[in-house]
Motif scaffolding. Sequence first.
Motif, PDB file in Angstrom:
ATOM      1  N   ASP A 226      -0.810   1.152  15.445  1.00  0.00           N
ATOM      2  CA  ASP A 226      -0.135   1.542  14.202  1.00  0.00           C
ATOM      3  C   ASP A 226       1.242   2.060  14.618  1.00  0.00           C
TER       4      ASP A 226
ATOM      5  N   ARG B 289       3.381   4.772  12.894  1.00  0.00           N
ATOM      6  CA  ARG B 289       2.957   6.175  13.002  1.00  0.00           C
ATOM      7  C   ARG B 289       2.706   6.580  14.454  1.00  0.00           C
TER       8      ARG B 289
ATOM      9  N   SER C 107      -3.204  -3.317   7.191  1.00  0.00           N
ATOM     10  CA  SER C 107      -2.511  -4.381   6.466  1.00  0.00           C
ATOM     11  C   SER C 107      -1.120  -4.595   7.046  1.00  0.00           C
TER      12      SER C 107
ATOM     13  N   ASP D 153       1.802  -4.556   5.822  1.00  0.00           N
ATOM     14  CA  ASP D 153       2.831  -3.597   5.403  1.00  0.00           C
ATOM     15  C   ASP D 153       2.523  -2.168   5.830  1.00  0.00           C
ATOM     16  N   GLY D 154       1.387  -1.965   6.534  1.00  0.00           N
ATOM     17  CA  GLY D 154       1.033  -0.643   7.030  1.00  0.00           C
ATOM     18  C   GLY D 154       0.568   0.326   5.961  1.00  0.00           C
ATOM     19  N   ARG D 155       0.228  -0.161   4.777  1.00  0.00           N
ATOM     20  CA  ARG D 155      -0.092   0.735   3.675  1.00  0.00           C
ATOM     21  C   ARG D 155      -1.577   0.792   3.353  1.00  0.00           C
ATOM     22  N   GLN D 156      -2.401  -0.039   4.023  1.00  0.00           N
ATOM     23  CA  GLN D 156      -3.835  -0.025   3.756  1.00  0.00           C
ATOM     24  C   GLN D 156      -4.623  -0.175   5.062  1.00  0.00           C
TER      25      GLN D 156
ATOM     26  N   ASP E 169      -6.030   3.587   1.097  1.00  0.00           N
ATOM     27  CA  ASP E 169      -4.571   3.588   1.210  1.00  0.00           C
ATOM     28  C   ASP E 169      -4.134   4.502   2.337  1.00  0.00           C
ATOM     29  N   LEU E 170      -3.197   4.025   3.129  1.00  0.00           N
ATOM     30  CA  LEU E 170      -2.626   4.808   4.232  1.00  0.00           C
ATOM     31  C   LEU E 170      -1.363   5.514   3.743  1.00  0.00           C
ATOM     32  N   GLN E 171      -1.364   6.833   3.833  1.00  0.00           N
ATOM     33  CA  GLN E 171      -0.211   7.613   3.448  1.00  0.00           C
ATOM     34  C   GLN E 171       0.842   7.617   4.563  1.00  0.00           C
ATOM     35  N   PRO E 172       2.088   7.959   4.256  1.00  0.00           N
ATOM     36  CA  PRO E 172       3.125   8.018   5.307  1.00  0.00           C
ATOM     37  C   PRO E 172       2.751   8.936   6.464  1.00  0.00           C
TER      38      PRO E 172
END
Length: 645
Positions: A129, A132, A178, A180-183, A205-208
């Motif tokens: 990831d 992050r 995902s 886009d790094g959001r899920q 859902d992946l938060q910032p």
Amino acid sequence: MTEPTCKQAAPSGTWTSPISAAVVAAGAVPLSHIALDGADVLWLAGRASEAGRTTLQRLRAGALSELTPAPFNVRNRVHEYGGGAYAVDGGTVWFSHFADNHLYRVEDGGEPVMLTREEAVRYADFVPDRARARLVAVREDHLAGAAYPVNTICAVGFDGSETILVDGNDFYAAPRISPDGRQLAWLCWDHPRMPWQGTELWVADLQPDGSLVDGRLVAGGMTESICQPEWSPDGLLHFVSDRSGWWNLYRFEGGVVHPLCPRDAEFGGPHWSFGASMYGFRSAEEIICTYIEDGISRLGRLSTRGCSLTPIETPYQEIRELRVSSERVAVLAGAPTIALELALIDPGNGERSVLVRSIAHLPAEAYLSVPRSIRYPSAHGRSAYAFYYPPANADFTLPEGELPPLIVISHGGPTSMATSTLKLATQFWTSRGFAVLDVNYGGSAGFGRLYRDLLEGQWGVIDVEDCVAGARYLAEQGLVDPERLLIRGGSAGGLTTLCALTFHDVFKAGASYYGVSDLAGLDADSHKFESHYNEYLIAPKAQAQAVYRERSPIHHTDALKRPMIFFQGLDDKVVPPQQSETMVDALRARGVPVAYLALEGEGHGFRKAESVVRTLEAELAFYLRVFGIALPEGLPPLEIENLAA
């Protein structure tokens, strides 16, 4: 051009062969877990000369390099079977080192650097990831104080920090981020189910800041098995499910699950280890996949919108794993005359280039038996499947009127699958005049959910019936000698062997390699992953004691009257030597011919080359003496108690 020579007629078992026990013992280089990273190809290779160490290889611009030099061993033991032991992204590799369970990072051209610090924690199936600065991984905590380890999904920062992301289930697998790094998607399941019985696919859902919110169940449940979730390049979640009775491909879009290619074929397999891959995306519109029909793997091109499957021709009959990019497909694959190899295939024109072979030098094809996949009738109107290998040797044939003896092989697992990829251990027998039947009994993977579930509550029954029926079928077809039917197996296959010889009167002799003879002993030694497996295979705990006793050959030694040879590692912790020794003592006392080889320094499965040579030669000598055939020159003598000279 050299004219073919006439073959010499000689009895089965006396044929000379270039496939010696020493050649079998030299074995194949274990190849596994391939990856594509830009133009680079990576894979794991076993090093038999280094006590089985597994190392990571990379091919870049035609140059081969080792990224994990000794003593690094790229392996883990999450769920005890491991897998998913490395990840790569942009030239950076993260891997698990078997000796200390730590994660290490290798930057391009650098030395491995330790990332984690706790040896009691194991990691598998990790994905980078980058946004992050962390890995997302399956975590297995073996810290003291719990009866079983605790499994979670965690984030491991590139600075070594850790955060638990998902917990509460007994098991997890396949965390996938995902594009886009959001899920984040993942699989989970709970006791008493095994993953091929029922799993759940979740998305959150992946938060910032890296935390998860709004977790929701996408598919799966108590009786639906999900495997290999993957995100397409345009951010749609795909997965394999057996909801139709077959492991087929599906897409999750707009809150709805859409089938991609309904077919009586298997696009997935049982989760014994992490990181399995049977499909991948060439683009958002095209999937390259492998699927199994009648025990044979095929490669295909699948349109994600038109749902049309177009075959891609290859010489392979088993495709164990594949990885896909827009330009190429990497496969680990084999066939009856091709040992497992790593190859690149151009999905546009089908051109193939072999990068590495598990066996560098193979015997001439004239010494190799090419099997055929057969379906045959079994007990109670069922059908069973197997690969039938006739005898084959460039120099020998059977005397006129002689039919070959048959060796029936029962695979382990038992939720596993026999394949037709070239195995020298099988060719050892066929090149000496034996026929071989490698059985995919009821319960085996590769033939749909109904076939897989035949073994529910029936281990030691269905598998045995299918081995017995296979031997009878070949004898009735006039392909093998009905008076010289043999059976062999190891571990779970050893139980099948012992049950076939104890409870049926078909086989004339058998060989048990560290075989299970007392089912009750398995529960006492089971690890978390399999701690409830016998409830599915045999009986719920309330009825287990009576059923265990009924099906355990160790309690019915008076019914075992056929000659047997037992092979047992004295350091075996899975099937203790006492199980084999009790069987040997019983046969010895009752005057039944029996041989026993106990091997110092060997556990559950023999690793030493000298052990493989010794056991194969002893097994051959045992069969020849039981059938009254003189031992060929050079074959070591074998002591068989109670066998008349």
